[in-house]
Design a protein around this motif. Structure first.
Motif, PDB file in Angstrom:
ATOM      1  N   ASN A 163      -8.497  -8.657  -6.285  1.00 39.98           N
ATOM      2  CA  ASN A 163      -8.361  -7.207  -6.321  1.00 39.98           C
ATOM      3  C   ASN A 163      -9.393  -6.565  -5.402  1.00 39.98           C
TER       4      ASN A 163
ATOM      5  N   SER B 224      -4.087  -5.326  -5.593  1.00 38.24           N
ATOM      6  CA  SER B 224      -4.101  -6.774  -5.743  1.00 38.24           C
ATOM      7  C   SER B 224      -3.242  -7.343  -4.634  1.00 38.24           C
TER       8      SER B 224
ATOM      9  N   ASN C  16      -5.943 -14.017  -8.369  1.00 39.51           N
ATOM     10  CA  ASN C  16      -6.298 -12.748  -8.986  1.00 39.51           C
ATOM     11  C   ASN C  16      -7.342 -12.115  -8.080  1.00 39.51           C
TER      12      ASN C  16
ATOM     13  N   THR D  46     -14.749  -5.933  -3.718  1.00 38.90           N
ATOM     14  CA  THR D  46     -13.924  -6.737  -4.605  1.00 38.90           C
ATOM     15  C   THR D  46     -14.180  -6.323  -6.044  1.00 38.90           C
TER      16      THR D  46
END
Length: 125
Positions: free
Chosen positions: A12, A64, A10, A106
């Motif tokens: 991003n 992502s 995960n 981030t």
């Protein structure tokens, strides 16, 4: 949570960059064409665009990406491929040229104020 063959992730990133000389040229058809091009790049590279904002003088992407892609590689893909594709298809009269600089953050550590500060700093260059 997303996954590749060998990982679950995960990750991003907020990516922001501007046209050369901060020209307000990303309007109308240009913005629409760039939006399509960014989506093509993301699809081809296995990146998910979570958010996109194309303003007259900057691009903001929230993406992502799998862990094997560094933030600098993502920016290079989006800036380099988009400029080549746009200029080949549409840029005969007004080609897109990006600056060398960019902002990356981030998720969880970047606020809209941080992004605005970066954009303001670019005006003084």
């Amino acid at each position: 949570m997303r996954s590749t063959r060998h990982s679950r992730y995960n990750i991003n990133y907020h990516l922001v960059w501007i046209p050369k000389y901060r020209e307000p040229m990303l309007v109308g058809d240009a913005a629409g064409h760039l939006s399509e091009i960014f989506r093509l790049i993301a699809e081809k590279k296995g990146i998910e665009i979570l958010g996109m904002e194309i303003m007259p003088d900057y691009v903001h992407l929230f993406v992502s990406a799998p862990p094997q892609y560094s933030p600098s590689l993502l920016v290079n893909w989006f800036k380099g491929i988009s400029a080549r594709m746009y200029n080949y298809w549409y840029g005969r009269d007004a080609p897109i040229r990006w600056t060398n600089s960019y902002y990356v953050g981030t998720a969880g550590t970047v606020t809209s104020e941080t992004i605005k500060k970066y954009i303001e700093e670019q005006r003084s260059r």
